[in-house]
Write a protein that holds these residues in place. Structure first.
Motif, PDB file in Angstrom:
ATOM      1  N   PRO A 245       0.805  -1.231   0.000  1.00  0.00           N
ATOM      2  CA  PRO A 245       0.000   0.000   0.000  1.00  0.00           C
ATOM      3  C   PRO A 245       0.835   1.277   0.000  1.00  0.00           C
ATOM      4  O   PRO A 245       0.357   2.324  -0.457  1.00  0.00           O
ATOM      5  CB  PRO A 245      -0.821  -0.116   1.292  1.00  0.00           C
ATOM      6  N   GLU A 246       2.084   1.202   0.498  1.00  0.00           N
ATOM      7  CA  GLU A 246       2.912   2.402   0.573  1.00  0.00           C
ATOM      8  C   GLU A 246       3.668   2.692  -0.717  1.00  0.00           C
ATOM      9  O   GLU A 246       4.399   3.700  -0.804  1.00  0.00           O
ATOM     10  CB  GLU A 246       3.920   2.278   1.721  1.00  0.00           C
ATOM     11  N   ALA A 247       3.550   1.844  -1.717  1.00  0.00           N
ATOM     12  CA  ALA A 247       4.246   2.073  -2.985  1.00  0.00           C
ATOM     13  C   ALA A 247       3.819   3.417  -3.574  1.00  0.00           C
ATOM     14  O   ALA A 247       2.683   3.865  -3.383  1.00  0.00           O
ATOM     15  CB  ALA A 247       3.951   0.946  -3.965  1.00  0.00           C
ATOM     16  N   ASP A 248       4.729   4.051  -4.297  1.00  0.00           N
ATOM     17  CA  ASP A 248       4.403   5.402  -4.760  1.00  0.00           C
ATOM     18  C   ASP A 248       5.176   5.752  -6.027  1.00  0.00           C
ATOM     19  O   ASP A 248       6.223   5.153  -6.337  1.00  0.00           O
ATOM     20  CB  ASP A 248       4.735   6.423  -3.668  1.00  0.00           C
ATOM     21  N   ILE A 249       4.637   6.732  -6.737  1.00  0.00           N
ATOM     22  CA  ILE A 249       5.296   7.346  -7.896  1.00  0.00           C
ATOM     23  C   ILE A 249       5.192   8.850  -7.698  1.00  0.00           C
ATOM     24  O   ILE A 249       4.093   9.395  -7.580  1.00  0.00           O
ATOM     25  CB  ILE A 249       4.634   6.949  -9.228  1.00  0.00           C
ATOM     26  N   VAL A 250       6.341   9.516  -7.633  1.00  0.00           N
ATOM     27  CA  VAL A 250       6.368  10.964  -7.408  1.00  0.00           C
ATOM     28  C   VAL A 250       7.230  11.613  -8.481  1.00  0.00           C
ATOM     29  O   VAL A 250       8.380  11.208  -8.693  1.00  0.00           O
ATOM     30  CB  VAL A 250       6.930  11.299  -6.008  1.00  0.00           C
ATOM     31  N   THR A 251       6.685  12.615  -9.140  1.00  0.00           N
ATOM     32  CA  THR A 251       7.440  13.346 -10.160  1.00  0.00           C
ATOM     33  C   THR A 251       7.936  14.669  -9.595  1.00  0.00           C
ATOM     34  O   THR A 251       7.143  15.492  -9.120  1.00  0.00           O
ATOM     35  CB  THR A 251       6.593  13.588 -11.415  1.00  0.00           C
ATOM     36  N   GLU A 252       9.242  14.842  -9.637  1.00  0.00           N
ATOM     37  CA  GLU A 252       9.905  16.063  -9.169  1.00  0.00           C
ATOM     38  C   GLU A 252      10.127  16.986 -10.366  1.00  0.00           C
ATOM     39  O   GLU A 252      10.682  16.571 -11.392  1.00  0.00           O
ATOM     40  CB  GLU A 252      11.239  15.686  -8.533  1.00  0.00           C
ATOM     41  N   VAL A 253       9.683  18.227 -10.235  1.00  0.00           N
ATOM     42  CA  VAL A 253       9.894  19.215 -11.298  1.00  0.00           C
ATOM     43  C   VAL A 253      11.283  19.811 -11.143  1.00  0.00           C
ATOM     44  O   VAL A 253      11.565  20.497 -10.158  1.00  0.00           O
ATOM     45  CB  VAL A 253       8.829  20.322 -11.243  1.00  0.00           C
ATOM     46  N   ILE A 254      12.155  19.550 -12.092  1.00  0.00           N
ATOM     47  CA  ILE A 254      13.502  20.126 -12.068  1.00  0.00           C
ATOM     48  C   ILE A 254      13.457  21.558 -12.598  1.00  0.00           C
ATOM     49  O   ILE A 254      14.105  22.460 -12.062  1.00  0.00           O
ATOM     50  CB  ILE A 254      14.472  19.276 -12.900  1.00  0.00           C
TER      51      ILE A 254
END
Length: 387
Positions: free
Chosen positions: A293-302
């Motif tokens: 449940p803690e799996a994640d995908i996060v996109t960081e804006v450079i």
């Protein structure tokens, strides 16, 4: 002209000696330029970044009114590590009609020329002010120019024209694509490679994400505007890196994808981001979280830097054409800070000495004849200010 050239070369020698690699401070160079401009009567503002180790400079000669002409350049340079230089990159060397050193063409040559002309401008300026904007961190996402834009907007400072002196061989550039850079981080669940269903393989989900980028890359071709002037005429996507995993027999729990897109129109950026959000939310994340449940995908804006949009009416283009005698204007593939100034309401062009082919390379150089052409343009600008 010889006196102006000698002054510019002397200034450039000083500027090259400041090792303003983007990872390091530019304060010494900014303070040096501030002293020079204050010495000819300019009103100078220095705006530090949150770290206090970098700063932008904004200076004005003439009345504090709207509609001025802005000369802009970035103070930072790219690294020299692991490059095979034949001379000290931070000591300018003149040889065979060329000035060698890191930043000579990208873009301290233009900065030196603009500041060398400042005493002339101080004598000539009348009703229309001339501004100087020297920024930090252009090479890492145009961070300085974006911060300066916020300051100018808050202060109500409204120049009318921006000339950005990136190396164009003194051609007038009226358009370039935007540059949006991202790092997408995947968090899964590590485990033994013999039981892949009991883990969440971050690398495999990153691969699926890249697959989606490749699909979007093809779809964007059909969205190219009619009579597009860019090469290629559509928004592009590039996958720069996929990093993850520690060993053959370990399910990787972490991965990242470095990627960019270069929009030709704002709607394309929204199209890509909306599609990826939907794909992650409704396809990838449910599969990942069914196991952990803690799996994640996060996109960081450079960085998200707007492009320079060609405009039918462009005072900056018209002024620079008058100063240089050019008959037309072009577009380029590389990005600059010009779109940031255009978004503030200025007409903007890119025009400066040197070739982009020399930028970022070992033994970077600026040809003297290019510097002379730039000085001719800037001298004519001074005469125009005094007319």
């Amino acid at each position: 002209m010889q006196h102006a050239l000698d002054d510019t070369k002397a200034l450039l020698r000083h500027l090259i000696a400041f090792p303003t690699v983007s990872t390091d401070s530019n304060l010494a160079m900014i303070e040096f330029l501030a002293d020079r401009l204050e010495g000819v009567g300019a009103k100078v503002e220095v705006h530090a970044d949150p770290s206090g180790t970098k700063a932008n400079l904004f200076a004005t000669l003439g009345p504090e009114v709207d509609g001025g002409i802005l000369l802009s350049g970035h103070s930072d340079v790219v690294p020299v590590a692991d490059q095979d230089w034949t001379t000290d990159p931070f000591e300018m060397v003149e040889r065979d009609g060329r000035l060698y050193g890191r930043g000579t063409c990208d873009m301290k040559g233009f900065i030196a020329a603009a500041v060398a002309m400042a005493p002339f401008y101080a004598e000539k300026v009348k009703d229309r002010p001339i501004h100087f904007a020297f920024t930090h961190d252009e090479e890492t996402g145009c961070l300085g120019a974006q911060a300066l834009a916020q300051v100018l907007r808050a202060q109500g400072v409204r120049p009318g024209v921006a000339i950005i002196g990136e190396p164009t061989l003194m051609r007038i550039i009226e358009g370039h694509k935007g540059c949006y850079e991202y790092t997408t981080h995947f968090t899964g669940l590590e485990g033994h490679g013999s039981g892949p269903d009991r883990g969440v393989n971050a690398v495999e989900y990153a691969v699926r994400y890249v697959g989606r980028l490749l699909e979007l890359k093809e779809q964007l071709k059909a969205r190219a505007p009619a009579q597009g002037r860019f090469d290629p005429p559509w928004t592009t996507i590039n996958t720069g890196a996929l990093v993850g995993g520690v060993a053959h027999n370990v399910i990787p729990g972490k991965a990242r994808v470095d990627w960019e897109m270069r929009p030709v129109q704002a709607g394309d950026a929204d199209f890509v981001k909306d599609d990826l959000h939907h794909y992650c939310t409704h396809t990838l994340l449910p599969a990942m979280r069914a196991v952990m449940p803690e799996a994640d995908i996060v996109t960081e804006v450079i960085g998200e830097v707007d492009g320079l949009i060609p405009a039918d009416e462009n005072e900056a283009r018209d002024i620079v054409a008058e100063l240089t005698g050019a008959n037309g204007a072009d577009t380029v593939a590389f990005g600059t800070e010009a779109g940031i100034f255009q978004a503030l309401g200025m007409s903007a062009v890119v025009c400066g000495p040197g070739s982009i082919e020399q930028a970022h390379k070992p033994d970077e150089y600026l040809a003297l004849d290019q510097l002379e052409e730039c000085l001719v343009m800037l001298e004519r600008l001074g005469a125009k200010l005094g007319a």
